[in-house]
Design a protein around this motif. Structure first.
Motif, PDB file in Angstrom:
ATOM      1  N   MET A  29      -1.429  -7.811  -0.737  1.00 50.87           N
ATOM      2  CA  MET A  29      -2.399  -8.236  -2.021  1.00 50.87           C
ATOM      3  C   MET A  29      -1.444  -8.256  -3.130  1.00 50.87           C
ATOM      4  SD  MET A  29      -5.548  -8.846  -1.353  1.00 50.87           S
ATOM      5  CE  MET A  29      -5.086  -9.590   0.039  1.00 50.87           C
ATOM      6  N   LEU A  30      -1.759  -8.848  -4.111  1.00 54.30           N
ATOM      7  CA  LEU A  30      -0.768  -8.944  -5.374  1.00 54.30           C
ATOM      8  C   LEU A  30      -0.687  -7.562  -6.008  1.00 54.30           C
ATOM      9  CD1 LEU A  30       0.484 -10.848  -7.412  1.00 54.30           C
ATOM     10  CD2 LEU A  30      -1.573 -10.974  -8.763  1.00 54.30           C
ATOM     11  N   GLY A  31       0.630  -7.063  -6.317  1.00 55.41           N
ATOM     12  CA  GLY A  31       0.694  -5.841  -6.833  1.00 55.41           C
ATOM     13  C   GLY A  31       0.623  -4.631  -5.739  1.00 55.41           C
ATOM     14  N   LYS A  32       0.767  -4.726  -4.505  1.00 53.64           N
ATOM     15  CA  LYS A  32       0.699  -3.745  -3.687  1.00 53.64           C
ATOM     16  C   LYS A  32       2.096  -3.810  -2.889  1.00 53.64           C
ATOM     17  CE  LYS A  32      -3.672  -2.763  -4.113  1.00 53.64           C
ATOM     18  NZ  LYS A  32      -3.992  -1.582  -4.663  1.00 53.64           N
ATOM     19  N   ASP A  33       2.251  -2.962  -1.984  1.00 49.75           N
ATOM     20  CA  ASP A  33       3.661  -2.820  -1.346  1.00 49.75           C
ATOM     21  C   ASP A  33       3.412  -3.249   0.106  1.00 49.75           C
ATOM     22  OD1 ASP A  33       4.412  -1.498  -3.561  1.00 49.75           O
ATOM     23  OD2 ASP A  33       4.352   0.461  -2.489  1.00 49.75           O
ATOM     24  N   VAL A  34       4.370  -3.781   0.601  1.00 48.30           N
ATOM     25  CA  VAL A  34       4.201  -4.360   2.243  1.00 48.30           C
ATOM     26  C   VAL A  34       5.509  -4.162   2.894  1.00 48.30           C
ATOM     27  CG1 VAL A  34       5.540  -6.709   1.482  1.00 48.30           C
ATOM     28  CG2 VAL A  34       3.660  -6.571   3.481  1.00 48.30           C
ATOM     29  N   LEU A  35       5.188  -3.848   4.136  1.00 45.64           N
ATOM     30  CA  LEU A  35       6.300  -3.607   5.238  1.00 45.64           C
ATOM     31  C   LEU A  35       6.592  -5.004   5.905  1.00 45.64           C
ATOM     32  CD1 LEU A  35       8.325  -1.655   6.700  1.00 45.64           C
ATOM     33  CD2 LEU A  35       6.186  -1.384   8.312  1.00 45.64           C
ATOM     34  N   LEU A  36       7.958  -5.411   5.837  1.00 47.56           N
ATOM     35  CA  LEU A  36       8.330  -6.393   6.662  1.00 47.56           C
ATOM     36  C   LEU A  36       9.211  -6.023   7.808  1.00 47.56           C
ATOM     37  CD1 LEU A  36       9.604  -8.839   3.664  1.00 47.56           C
ATOM     38  CD2 LEU A  36       7.420  -8.725   4.706  1.00 47.56           C
ATOM     39  N   ASP A  37       8.371  -6.326   9.052  1.00 51.55           N
ATOM     40  CA  ASP A  37       8.807  -5.617  10.363  1.00 51.55           C
ATOM     41  C   ASP A  37      10.044  -6.395  10.746  1.00 51.55           C
ATOM     42  OD1 ASP A  37       8.188  -3.518  12.530  1.00 51.55           O
ATOM     43  OD2 ASP A  37       8.404  -5.285  13.375  1.00 51.55           O
ATOM     44  N   CYS A  38      11.041  -5.536  11.476  1.00 48.34           N
ATOM     45  CA  CYS A  38      12.169  -6.076  11.963  1.00 48.34           C
ATOM     46  C   CYS A  38      12.802  -5.040  13.008  1.00 48.34           C
ATOM     47  CB  CYS A  38      13.384  -6.606  11.150  1.00 48.34           C
ATOM     48  SG  CYS A  38      14.784  -7.108  11.831  1.00 48.34           S
ATOM     49  N   HIS A  39      12.757  -5.416  14.323  1.00 43.71           N
ATOM     50  CA  HIS A  39      13.351  -4.399  15.267  1.00 43.71           C
ATOM     51  C   HIS A  39      14.333  -5.084  16.137  1.00 43.71           C
ATOM     52  CE1 HIS A  39       9.683  -1.998  14.340  1.00 43.71           C
ATOM     53  NE2 HIS A  39      10.398  -1.351  14.647  1.00 43.71           N
ATOM     54  N   PHE A  40      15.386  -4.328  16.730  1.00 44.51           N
ATOM     55  CA  PHE A  40      16.138  -4.985  17.591  1.00 44.51           C
ATOM     56  C   PHE A  40      16.448  -3.878  18.768  1.00 44.51           C
ATOM     57  CE2 PHE A  40      18.573  -2.854  14.194  1.00 44.51           C
ATOM     58  CZ  PHE A  40      19.567  -2.189  14.794  1.00 44.51           C
ATOM     59  N   ILE A  41      17.204  -4.038  19.714  1.00 46.70           N
ATOM     60  CA  ILE A  41      17.388  -3.390  20.793  1.00 46.70           C
ATOM     61  C   ILE A  41      19.124  -2.518  20.619  1.00 46.70           C
ATOM     62  CG2 ILE A  41      17.965  -3.005  23.192  1.00 46.70           C
ATOM     63  CD1 ILE A  41      15.870  -5.253  23.755  1.00 46.70           C
ATOM     64  N   HIS A  96      10.786  -2.363   3.072  1.00 45.61           N
ATOM     65  CA  HIS A  96       9.745  -2.195   2.212  1.00 45.61           C
ATOM     66  C   HIS A  96       9.832  -3.008   0.908  1.00 45.61           C
ATOM     67  CE1 HIS A  96       8.691   1.324   4.868  1.00 45.61           C
ATOM     68  NE2 HIS A  96       7.416   1.152   4.558  1.00 45.61           N
ATOM     69  N   LEU A  97       8.862  -3.911   0.636  1.00 42.14           N
ATOM     70  CA  LEU A  97       8.775  -4.815  -0.540  1.00 42.14           C
ATOM     71  C   LEU A  97       7.743  -4.014  -1.344  1.00 42.14           C
ATOM     72  CD1 LEU A  97       9.939  -7.068  -2.254  1.00 42.14           C
ATOM     73  CD2 LEU A  97       8.579  -8.365  -0.986  1.00 42.14           C
ATOM     74  N   GLN A  98       7.942  -3.586  -2.532  1.00 33.72           N
ATOM     75  CA  GLN A  98       7.275  -2.797  -3.374  1.00 33.72           C
ATOM     76  C   GLN A  98       6.587  -3.789  -4.604  1.00 33.72           C
ATOM     77  OE1 GLN A  98       9.488   0.450  -5.035  1.00 33.72           O
ATOM     78  NE2 GLN A  98       9.138   1.549  -3.008  1.00 33.72           N
ATOM     79  N   ASP A  99       5.443  -3.596  -5.036  1.00 31.15           N
ATOM     80  CA  ASP A  99       4.866  -4.302  -6.208  1.00 31.15           C
ATOM     81  C   ASP A  99       4.943  -5.854  -6.022  1.00 31.15           C
ATOM     82  OD1 ASP A  99       3.421  -4.718  -8.497  1.00 31.15           O
ATOM     83  OD2 ASP A  99       5.254  -4.262  -9.761  1.00 31.15           O
ATOM     84  N   VAL A 100       4.315  -6.229  -4.970  1.00 28.82           N
ATOM     85  CA  VAL A 100       4.303  -7.564  -4.524  1.00 28.82           C
ATOM     86  C   VAL A 100       3.958  -8.543  -5.716  1.00 28.82           C
ATOM     87  CG1 VAL A 100       3.726  -9.386  -2.874  1.00 28.82           C
ATOM     88  CG2 VAL A 100       4.395  -7.134  -2.036  1.00 28.82           C
ATOM     89  N   THR A 101       4.776  -9.641  -5.923  1.00 27.07           N
ATOM     90  CA  THR A 101       4.450 -10.411  -6.822  1.00 27.07           C
ATOM     91  C   THR A 101       4.365 -11.913  -6.288  1.00 27.07           C
ATOM     92  OG1 THR A 101       6.603 -11.336  -7.468  1.00 27.07           O
ATOM     93  CG2 THR A 101       5.882  -9.363  -8.499  1.00 27.07           C
ATOM     94  N   LEU A 102       3.612 -12.958  -6.827  1.00 24.27           N
ATOM     95  CA  LEU A 102       3.406 -14.277  -6.344  1.00 24.27           C
ATOM     96  C   LEU A 102       4.847 -14.868  -6.101  1.00 24.27           C
ATOM     97  CD1 LEU A 102       0.625 -15.564  -8.690  1.00 24.27           C
ATOM     98  CD2 LEU A 102       0.446 -14.535  -6.467  1.00 24.27           C
ATOM     99  N   GLU A 103       5.749 -14.613  -6.727  1.00 30.17           N
ATOM    100  CA  GLU A 103       6.991 -15.254  -6.150  1.00 30.17           C
ATOM    101  C   GLU A 103       7.764 -14.534  -5.035  1.00 30.17           C
ATOM    102  OE1 GLU A 103       8.641 -17.685  -7.913  1.00 30.17           O
ATOM    103  OE2 GLU A 103       6.770 -17.862  -9.171  1.00 30.17           O
ATOM    104  N   ASP A 104       7.101 -13.481  -4.459  1.00 30.93           N
ATOM    105  CA  ASP A 104       7.668 -12.934  -3.214  1.00 30.93           C
ATOM    106  C   ASP A 104       7.344 -13.702  -2.132  1.00 30.93           C
ATOM    107  OD1 ASP A 104       9.101 -11.036  -4.711  1.00 30.93           O
ATOM    108  OD2 ASP A 104       7.282  -9.626  -4.850  1.00 30.93           O
ATOM    109  N   GLU A 105       6.477 -14.454  -2.204  1.00 31.83           N
ATOM    110  CA  GLU A 105       5.949 -15.363  -1.118  1.00 31.83           C
ATOM    111  C   GLU A 105       7.031 -16.127  -0.630  1.00 31.83           C
ATOM    112  OE1 GLU A 105       1.465 -17.069  -0.351  1.00 31.83           O
ATOM    113  OE2 GLU A 105       2.442 -18.404  -1.813  1.00 31.83           O
TER     114      GLU A 105
END
Length: 317
Positions: A29-41, A96-105
């Motif tokens: 959602m616009l203005g929220k925080d999001v976690l972009l998941d990445c895992h490796f062995i 973690h990407l904080q305060d998501v904007t439309l340009e972050d898409e």
């Protein structure tokens, strides 16, 4: 290690390491925080300084590096992007990407280098903004035959695609409306979101009293359709019997007749009615023998106005 970092940046490596994400596509959602998941062995024996992490984003075919860790220092690090270095040795390179904007898409790529192996995974980030919905007027009081227009406004939503439908709820049933509806095209506003308006016009009668008109908005940012309602109300006039006018007329005639008769009676009593001309005779208390007796008789209030003469009585012997 830095030598391999520079080689990594400028030279391609074959994918020999398994890097994956649990959320290949995520929406924030616009203005929220999001976690972009990445895992490796991680074999476990590799030191932190032997691990390099790079995040890039592809927006409209333009690739940009947004985060880089070379085993010792962080580069391209911005205030809104954070990565817990203590988790890297455990095989977690999520950001973690904080305060998501439309340009972050865009498409985010996580690449892990543990010399000489390299691997990557991609996360598609979508940004959405939930619409605010307003309906007016709400619960209007109408009169018979009145035409009313209702406006439904959806504002500050993203992305652009949206659906607005109108429904009528009457007698417990909902029926979609398809006529007399005008819905505009979404318009872009300054913050990059969109507004759109829809309206419906109807002619109402008393039969529509209690009916509910519903504006329903469907958008991908909403977990379920968003609704706004308005109820049709009518001011109910006082019920007047059809023969009330006749009854009022008869009563009025009777009252006027009584007043006229009463007035005529009073006038007749004062002007024309006959009244006895004599009042009671007044005799003196004591009359001596062989003397004349004075008798008083008052004459008043007589009609018609003829004069009467009174002959004095002779004294009794």
């Amino acid at each position: 290690m830095k030598f391999f970092i520079w080689l990594w940046i400028f030279l391609p490596f074959s994918d020999l390491m398994e890097v994956k994400t649990n959320t290949p596509e995520t929406t924030s959602m616009l203005g929220k925080d999001v976690l972009l998941d990445c895992h490796f062995i991680n074999a476990g024996s590799v030191k932190l300084e032997d691990i390099a992490v790079k995040w890039t984003v592809d927006r409209r075919s333009q690739v940009k590096t947004i985060y880089l860790f070379d085993g010792k220092t962080e580069q391209y690090h911005k205030d809104r992007i954070t990565l817990d270095l203590m988790l890297i040795k455990e095989g977690n390179a999520s950001i973690h990407l904080q305060d998501v904007t439309l340009e972050d898409e865009g498409d985010y790529k996580c690449t892990i280098l543990i010399t000489p192996d390299v691997g990557s995974s991609t996360v598609l980030l979508k940004v959405a903004a939930q619409p605010s919905v307003a309906l007016a007027p709400v619960n209007p009081h109408l009169s018979h035959g009145e035409t009313k227009t209702f406006f439904c406004e959806a504002s500050q939503f993203y992305p652009q695609d949206i659906e607005i439908i109108w429904l009528l709820k009457s007698h417990g049933e909902e029926v979609p409306l398809t006529t007399k509806i005008c819905t505009g095209l979404p318009s872009l506003i300054d913050n990059g979101t969109f507004n759109v308006s829809s309206q419906i016009s109807m002619i109402f009668t008393e039969e529509d009293a209690g009916s509910v008109y519903i504006c329903e908005v469907n958008h991908e940012s909403l977990p379920r359709p968003l609704r706004r309602n308005t109820t049709i109300l009518f001011a109910i006039p006082e019920m007047i019997p059809r023969d009330t006018g006749f009854i009022v007329g008869v009563v009025s005639v009777i009252l006027i007749t009584l007043v006229v008769f009463l007035g005529v009676g009073i006038m007749y009593q004062k002007q024309f009615a006959k009244a006895p001309p004599l009042s009671d005779v007044i005799l003196p208390d004591f009359v001596p023998a062989n003397e004349a007796m004075n008798v008083i008789c008052n004459i008043n209030g007589f009609r018609p106005p003829h004069q009467h003469s009174v002959v004095p009585s002779k004294p009794k012997s």
